[in-house]
Design a protein around this motif. Sequence first.
Motif, PDB file in Angstrom:
ATOM      1  N   SER A   1       0.839  -1.211   0.000  1.00 42.00           N
ATOM      2  CA  SER A   1       0.000   0.000   0.000  1.00 42.00           C
ATOM      3  C   SER A   1       0.869   1.254   0.000  1.00 42.00           C
ATOM      4  O   SER A   1       2.052   1.198   0.341  1.00 42.00           O
ATOM      5  CB  SER A   1      -0.899   0.015   1.235  1.00 42.00           C
ATOM      6  N   ALA A   2       0.261   2.364  -0.389  1.00 47.09           N
ATOM      7  CA  ALA A   2       0.998   3.640  -0.414  1.00 47.09           C
ATOM      8  C   ALA A   2       1.530   3.952   0.979  1.00 47.09           C
ATOM      9  O   ALA A   2       2.675   4.394   1.128  1.00 47.09           O
ATOM     10  CB  ALA A   2       0.083   4.754  -0.904  1.00 47.09           C
ATOM     11  N   PHE A   3       0.692   3.680   1.998  1.00 47.92           N
ATOM     12  CA  PHE A   3       1.117   3.961   3.373  1.00 47.92           C
ATOM     13  C   PHE A   3       2.328   3.112   3.750  1.00 47.92           C
ATOM     14  O   PHE A   3       3.303   3.616   4.316  1.00 47.92           O
ATOM     15  CB  PHE A   3      -0.031   3.706   4.354  1.00 47.92           C
ATOM     16  N   ALA A   4       2.274   1.815   3.425  1.00 42.96           N
ATOM     17  CA  ALA A   4       3.384   0.909   3.758  1.00 42.96           C
ATOM     18  C   ALA A   4       4.670   1.332   3.048  1.00 42.96           C
ATOM     19  O   ALA A   4       5.768   1.238   3.616  1.00 42.96           O
ATOM     20  CB  ALA A   4       3.014  -0.522   3.393  1.00 42.96           C
ATOM     21  N   GLU A   5       4.521   1.813   1.819  1.00 37.42           N
ATOM     22  CA  GLU A   5       5.703   2.279   1.078  1.00 37.42           C
ATOM     23  C   GLU A   5       6.326   3.504   1.748  1.00 37.42           C
ATOM     24  O   GLU A   5       7.545   3.603   1.886  1.00 37.42           O
ATOM     25  CB  GLU A   5       5.321   2.630  -0.365  1.00 37.42           C
ATOM     26  N   LEU A   6       5.458   4.451   2.150  1.00 37.62           N
ATOM     27  CA  LEU A   6       5.937   5.661   2.828  1.00 37.62           C
ATOM     28  C   LEU A   6       6.646   5.303   4.132  1.00 37.62           C
ATOM     29  O   LEU A   6       7.687   5.859   4.467  1.00 37.62           O
ATOM     30  CB  LEU A   6       4.764   6.612   3.118  1.00 37.62           C
ATOM     31  N   LYS A   7       6.060   4.355   4.853  1.00 38.42           N
ATOM     32  CA  LYS A   7       6.647   3.941   6.139  1.00 38.42           C
ATOM     33  C   LYS A   7       8.010   3.281   5.916  1.00 38.42           C
ATOM     34  O   LYS A   7       8.966   3.540   6.653  1.00 38.42           O
ATOM     35  CB  LYS A   7       5.679   2.990   6.843  1.00 38.42           C
ATOM     36  N   ASN A   8       8.080   2.466   4.881  1.00 42.52           N
ATOM     37  CA  ASN A   8       9.336   1.809   4.521  1.00 42.52           C
ATOM     38  C   ASN A   8      10.434   2.816   4.188  1.00 42.52           C
ATOM     39  O   ASN A   8      11.567   2.715   4.669  1.00 42.52           O
ATOM     40  CB  ASN A   8       9.101   0.946   3.280  1.00 42.52           C
ATOM     41  N   GLU A   9      10.066   3.778   3.366  1.00 43.82           N
ATOM     42  CA  GLU A   9      11.028   4.816   2.973  1.00 43.82           C
ATOM     43  C   GLU A   9      11.518   5.580   4.196  1.00 43.82           C
ATOM     44  O   GLU A   9      12.707   5.880   4.322  1.00 43.82           O
ATOM     45  CB  GLU A   9      10.384   5.806   1.996  1.00 43.82           C
ATOM     46  N   ALA A  10      10.574   5.892   5.105  1.00 38.62           N
ATOM     47  CA  ALA A  10      10.934   6.649   6.308  1.00 38.62           C
ATOM     48  C   ALA A  10      11.841   5.821   7.210  1.00 38.62           C
ATOM     49  O   ALA A  10      12.760   6.346   7.835  1.00 38.62           O
ATOM     50  CB  ALA A  10       9.675   7.080   7.051  1.00 38.62           C
ATOM     51  N   ALA A  11      11.584   4.522   7.283  1.00 40.37           N
ATOM     52  CA  ALA A  11      12.417   3.641   8.107  1.00 40.37           C
ATOM     53  C   ALA A  11      13.838   3.600   7.545  1.00 40.37           C
ATOM     54  O   ALA A  11      14.818   3.604   8.301  1.00 40.37           O
ATOM     55  CB  ALA A  11      11.810   2.248   8.166  1.00 40.37           C
TER      56      ALA A  11
ATOM     57  N   PHE B   1      -8.756  11.071  15.091  1.00 41.68           N
ATOM     58  CA  PHE B   1      -9.204  12.469  14.983  1.00 41.68           C
ATOM     59  C   PHE B   1      -9.731  12.875  13.607  1.00 41.68           C
ATOM     60  O   PHE B   1     -10.405  13.891  13.491  1.00 41.68           O
ATOM     61  CB  PHE B   1      -8.050  13.418  15.361  1.00 41.68           C
ATOM     62  N   PHE B   2      -9.411  12.104  12.584  1.00 44.09           N
ATOM     63  CA  PHE B   2      -9.780  12.553  11.234  1.00 44.09           C
ATOM     64  C   PHE B   2     -10.567  11.493  10.459  1.00 44.09           C
ATOM     65  O   PHE B   2     -10.522  11.450   9.235  1.00 44.09           O
ATOM     66  CB  PHE B   2      -8.519  12.989  10.461  1.00 44.09           C
ATOM     67  N   TYR B   3     -11.251  10.622  11.193  1.00 40.87           N
ATOM     68  CA  TYR B   3     -12.116   9.605  10.574  1.00 40.87           C
ATOM     69  C   TYR B   3     -11.345   8.723   9.583  1.00 40.87           C
ATOM     70  O   TYR B   3     -11.934   8.152   8.664  1.00 40.87           O
ATOM     71  CB  TYR B   3     -13.305  10.269   9.857  1.00 40.87           C
ATOM     72  N   GLY B   4     -10.028   8.653   9.741  1.00 39.64           N
ATOM     73  CA  GLY B   4      -9.201   7.870   8.813  1.00 39.64           C
ATOM     74  C   GLY B   4      -9.173   8.444   7.410  1.00 39.64           C
ATOM     75  O   GLY B   4      -8.808   7.749   6.462  1.00 39.64           O
ATOM     76  N   GLU B   5      -9.546   9.717   7.275  1.00 40.69           N
ATOM     77  CA  GLU B   5      -9.735  10.291   5.932  1.00 40.69           C
ATOM     78  C   GLU B   5      -8.534  11.050   5.364  1.00 40.69           C
ATOM     79  O   GLU B   5      -8.493  11.319   4.163  1.00 40.69           O
ATOM     80  CB  GLU B   5     -10.957  11.218   5.927  1.00 40.69           C
ATOM     81  N   ASN B   6      -7.586  11.446   6.216  1.00 39.45           N
ATOM     82  CA  ASN B   6      -6.416  12.144   5.656  1.00 39.45           C
ATOM     83  C   ASN B   6      -5.685  11.211   4.697  1.00 39.45           C
ATOM     84  O   ASN B   6      -5.597  10.006   4.943  1.00 39.45           O
ATOM     85  CB  ASN B   6      -5.452  12.575   6.769  1.00 39.45           C
ATOM     86  N   ILE B   7      -5.181  11.783   3.625  1.00 45.26           N
ATOM     87  CA  ILE B   7      -4.433  10.991   2.642  1.00 45.26           C
ATOM     88  C   ILE B   7      -2.953  11.059   3.007  1.00 45.26           C
ATOM     89  O   ILE B   7      -2.389  12.155   3.157  1.00 45.26           O
ATOM     90  CB  ILE B   7      -4.677  11.525   1.214  1.00 45.26           C
ATOM     91  N   ALA B   8      -2.364   9.882   3.161  1.00 48.45           N
ATOM     92  CA  ALA B   8      -0.984   9.790   3.647  1.00 48.45           C
ATOM     93  C   ALA B   8       0.006  10.431   2.698  1.00 48.45           C
ATOM     94  O   ALA B   8      -0.122  10.345   1.473  1.00 48.45           O
ATOM     95  CB  ALA B   8      -0.606   8.330   3.875  1.00 48.45           C
ATOM     96  N   GLY B   9       1.000  11.094   3.285  1.00 52.82           N
ATOM     97  CA  GLY B   9       2.123  11.639   2.529  1.00 52.82           C
ATOM     98  C   GLY B   9       3.393  11.337   3.307  1.00 52.82           C
ATOM     99  O   GLY B   9       3.345  10.738   4.382  1.00 52.82           O
ATOM    100  N   ALA B  10       4.516  11.766   2.760  1.00 52.38           N
ATOM    101  CA  ALA B  10       5.782  11.517   3.452  1.00 52.38           C
ATOM    102  C   ALA B  10       5.876  12.383   4.712  1.00 52.38           C
ATOM    103  O   ALA B  10       5.280  13.463   4.789  1.00 52.38           O
ATOM    104  CB  ALA B  10       6.950  11.820   2.513  1.00 52.38           C
ATOM    105  N   ILE B  11       6.577  11.887   5.709  1.00 50.81           N
ATOM    106  CA  ILE B  11       6.873  12.649   6.925  1.00 50.81           C
ATOM    107  C   ILE B  11       8.390  12.620   7.081  1.00 50.81           C
ATOM    108  O   ILE B  11       8.989  11.546   7.194  1.00 50.81           O
ATOM    109  CB  ILE B  11       6.203  12.025   8.169  1.00 50.81           C
ATOM    110  N   ILE B  12       8.996  13.796   7.027  1.00 47.43           N
ATOM    111  CA  ILE B  12      10.458  13.829   7.087  1.00 47.43           C
ATOM    112  C   ILE B  12      10.937  14.710   8.237  1.00 47.43           C
ATOM    113  O   ILE B  12      10.182  15.523   8.765  1.00 47.43           O
ATOM    114  CB  ILE B  12      11.085  14.310   5.752  1.00 47.43           C
TER     115      ILE B  12
END
Length: 182
Positions: free
Chosen positions: A2-12, A33-44
């Motif tokens: 998933s996009a989320f798993a990819e982002l998490k992998n990159e961050a790791a 807090f956001f009904y699971g609706e925010n669309i994941a992006g990178a966190i750096i």
Amino acid sequence: MSAFAELKNEAANAFGELGAWVHDEWKRLNDAFFYGENIAGAIIWKETPENRSLGYYDRAGNLIVLHKTLMRPIYPVTGLTWGPRRFNTRKISDVLLHEMIHQRIHQTGGWMGENSHNNTRFVNEVNRIANLLCLNLKAKVIGSKTRQDQKIPAEESECLSLKELSHFPYFTRSPSYYYELS
Ligand SMILES: [Zn+2]
């Protein structure tokens, strides 16, 4: 993956255990807090523009920047691997939550007003989330008044100041909140 798993992998890969942890924390906050609706992006982790704040949301890239000073351990640890438990996870989580409010507002139509904090949509989100956090506070859009030919914010004592609004929720927590280890 998933996009989320990819982002998490990159961050790791880029930031180690803390990078992975902060993505899990993003997911937890998104559900809470956001009904699971925010669309994941990178966190750096790096410096924020002009070091003005502990976090920054880049709308164009759906990117959350957390200030690298937040990566410092809360007390020196020798002979142990650094991990999220030894960081002030509560502070990081609050900064992340703040940036996620910007993320939600951007992803659901944006805002109109004086700036990204002093506007109806941000203020409404602050009131909604404060309620969920059981923080006893009230936020209102702050107008301006003129005093000695100078325009100053017309803050009301029972409502959040511009500064508290711009740093919600971490400027409104009780001081002891961040000293307790979570
Ligand atoms: Zn902000």
